[in-house]
Every structure is written in structure tokens, then in C-alpha cells.
Design a protein around this motif. Structure first.
Motif: not given
Length: 358
Positions: A298-321
Motif C-alpha cells: 500500500g505504501q507503493l500504490t499510494s506513492g509514499q515509497i518508490s518501487g525502484r530507483d534504476n534499472d540495475q536494482q534487484i527488487t523483490c515483492f513477497m506476498n507473505n500472508v
């Protein structure tokens, strides 16, 4: 009147892009304290003769944007078999007559308390999980991501691929499952459904190599990929924490979680843990990672935090529960579409109300 729907109607009415958009609104509302969610609760009773446990699961959430509150419940017999390769798997047995399962979503009005609908949870379950990880891709994967490595060819894998294709222009999917016939059948089915090549491969490493997005969609309780397979710019997506080894999370430049409600509230009769003491201890361990300090979706969808800063970053989303709010949002969308199309059957509201205060 209370609306009763079945899974065939739910599958016909729900469209992945619409579910993704609805969940984005719900998660953003939750991040702004404009929606509410109660943590999932699992209660287990050992059934030694079955080599399994009876598990009753419930989760709930309120979605004022749509004026609804949802309660999702399931009544299951669950086993955790240990495969020949040492992998633990979670399996829900079709214990009801006709080899069926039982799971329901009750949708209520928060304006007059009315039971609006009784919905099966099966199709909603697949769509809400796929849409959530799809949002992780939308928020965190590179814009030019084109290739997917998919680990798993079972119940959840198809909607994971469907959601990824809804948020990125995917050109190819390579799928790995331990069973050759299963991965081939998946490839045949989803090549046709998605209109792109879905290619079965004989090893998980082949699926991950050169992928822009790695989707883990299994019922494994142990890692299904290795950290040294990761490449710059990749986005990793998992349905549960243990599909990825801890080193994958450590190597990621940015990790987001579904929710900081980290584990279900679990009550187990007697001394028995699920599935066993060693795995339960691992489940509770933090692996040296500050999970409760990772951003929520929700912090990503609401724009509070960005998902990545550049194309070299490794990103991860974990659907924990899972969250009950997902069923409120997807259930409200399904209810609206059913009313618009005349789908379902109407039941007298009087069947569910009473003249005695509870």
C-alpha cells in the motif's frame, strides 16, 4: 435479497486488470487509514487417522470506498507431505463429497448491516493473489521487462502469469515444474490463453536465466531458486517467504511485503506444530532480516515509497500472508458486476436475519 454466486460465474465476471486496479485502491486506502483489516486466524485440530489436520481459517476486512465488509472462511483438511527430494509441500485434501473443498466469502453492507452476497472463495482467491503480485510487478519491475521465469505450474501459477501480462508487455515465459507432464500441460494451456510463447524447461535455473521477472508460484515450504542465479535488474516475486532463500532477500536492493501483519494468528490443539517443529521454528525466525521495517504494498500504490530507483536494482515483492481486505475489494467488484449482468441467484434476506438481538 442476498446474492448467491458460484465459481463459474466469478471466473466469467472477474477480469484481472480490473481486480488489479481495485486492489490498488484498497491497499492505498489501507495505507492512509481509510480501510481496515484484521489479521488472518488459523485454528488446527490434528486428525492422526488421516495423517493430517483440520484447519479452520478466517480473515476479514472493511472497505468503506465500496461500503462493504467481508469475512472469508475456509474449512480444510491439510497435509504437509515430504517429497522424495526432501521438499515439504502444503496440500489441501478434497475431503467433501464429490472431491470438493469449502471456502466462502460473506459480503456485508456497512451502511445497514445487510448480508449482500455469499460468494465462493476459489476464483476470488486465485485472482486476489495474482493481482497482488501483479501490483508488485507494476510498482517494482523495470518498465521494459519482457521475459518471465516462472517456477511452478499449479493452481496459482496461471493467474500469476495473467497478472504479469496485465501490467507489462511480456513476450515470453519459461516455466519449470518438477513434473515434466505438468509443465508441458501448463505451457500448452497458457500459450493459448496469453497469446505468447510459454516454454517448458527442465530445470529451475533455465527458467530464471536472463529473466526480467522471476515468479515463484509453488506450494513449497523450502527455497525453489538459488541466490547466485540472480542478475542485475531482476524483479523477484514470491507467494510465501520460503520460496526464496534468505540470501535472495539480502541481495535485493529493495524488498516490499504484502503486509507487516507478518504471520497468521495460529492456534494448534495439543503439542503438535504445523507442519513440524523444525519448519515451524524456521517460519518464526527472521533470517537476520528486519521484515517489519520493509514497506508494504500500500505504501507503493499510494506513492509514499518508490518501487525502484534504476534499472540495475534487484527488487523483490513477497506476498507473505493474505488479507481480508482483498476479499472485500474483489468481492465488492464481483458483486457489482453480478448485479449489472443479472448473474447469480437471490436468496431471501429473512433467511439470515433474526428478531432476537445477538
Amino acid at each position: 435479497m442476498t446474492l448467491l454466486l458460484n465459481n463459474d460465474e466469478a471466473e466469467r465476471l472477474l477480469k484481472m486488470p480490473e481486480v488489479i486496479d481495485e486492489l490498488a485502491l484498497a491497499y492505498s486506502d489501507l495505507a492512509r487509514d481509510q480501510a481496515i483489516n484484521r489479521n488472518r486466524s488459523d485454528t488446527a485440530i490434528p486428525r492422526p487417522k488421516l495423517g493430517a489436520s483440520y484447519v479452520f481459517k478466517s480473515m476479514e476486512g472493511g472497505y468503506p470506498r465500496r461500503g462493504v465488509y467481508a469475512l472469508r472462511i475456509s474449512s480444510d483438511i491439510i497435509q504437509w507431505p515430504n517429497r522424495a527430494d526432501g521438499q515439504h509441500r502444503k496440500e489441501k485434501l478434497p475431503a467433501l463429497p464429490g472431491n470438493r473443498w469449502l471456502g466462502l466469502v460473506l459480503l456485508f453492507s456497512i451502511d445497514n448491516c445487510e448480508l449482500l452476497a455469499v460468494l465462493p472463495d476459489g476464483i476470488i482467491q486465485r485472482f486476489r493473489v495474482g493481482a497482488t503480485n501483479g501490483l508488485g510487478i507494476k510498482m517494482m519491475a523495470r518498465q521494459n521487462a519482457r521475459r518471465i521465469g516462472l517456477i511452478g505450474a499449479g493452481y496459482q501459477a496461471g493467474t500469476q502469469a495473467l497478472a504479469a501480462c496485465a501490467v507489462r508487455t511480456i513476450e515470453e515465459i519459461r516455466v519449470y515444474s518438477p513434473t515434466a507432464a505438468k509443465r508441458q500441460a501448463f505451457a500448452d494451456e497458457w500459450s493459448d490463453k496469453l497469446g505468447i510463447p510459454v516454454i517448458p524447461v527442465a530445470h529451475a535455473k533455465e527458467a530464471v536465466a536472463n529473466a526480467d521477472i522471476v515468479l515463484c508460484a509453488t506450494n513449497s515450504m523450502q527455497p525453489v531458486i538459488q541466490a547466485d542465479w540472480l542478475e542485475p535488474g531482476m524483479h523477484l516475486s514470491s507467494l510465501k517467504r520460503f520460496e526464496l532463500p534468505a540470501e535472495c532477500y539480502r541481495r535485493a536492493d529493495r524488498v516490499a511485503v504484502h503486509t507487516r501483519l507478518w504471520e497468521p494468528d495460529m492456534l494448534m490443539m495439543g503439542e503438535e506444530n504445523i507442519p513440524d517443529d523444525e519448519l515451524w521454528a524456521k517460519r518464526k525466525a527472521g533470517d537476520g532480516i528486519d521484515w517489519l521495517n520493509q514497506p508494504e504494498i500500500g505504501q507503493l500504490t499510494s506513492g509514499q515509497i518508490s518501487g525502484r530507483d534504476n534499472d540495475q536494482q534487484i527488487t523483490c515483492f513477497m506476498n507473505n500472508v493474505g488479507l481480508g481486505l482483498q476479499f472485500a475489494a474483489a468481492g465488492a467488484l464481483l458483486f457489482e458486476k453480478a448485479r449489472q449482468t443479472g448473474a447469480g441467484r437471490e436468496l431471501p434476506l429473512e433467511w439470515f436475519t433474526q428478531s432476537v438481538v445477538s
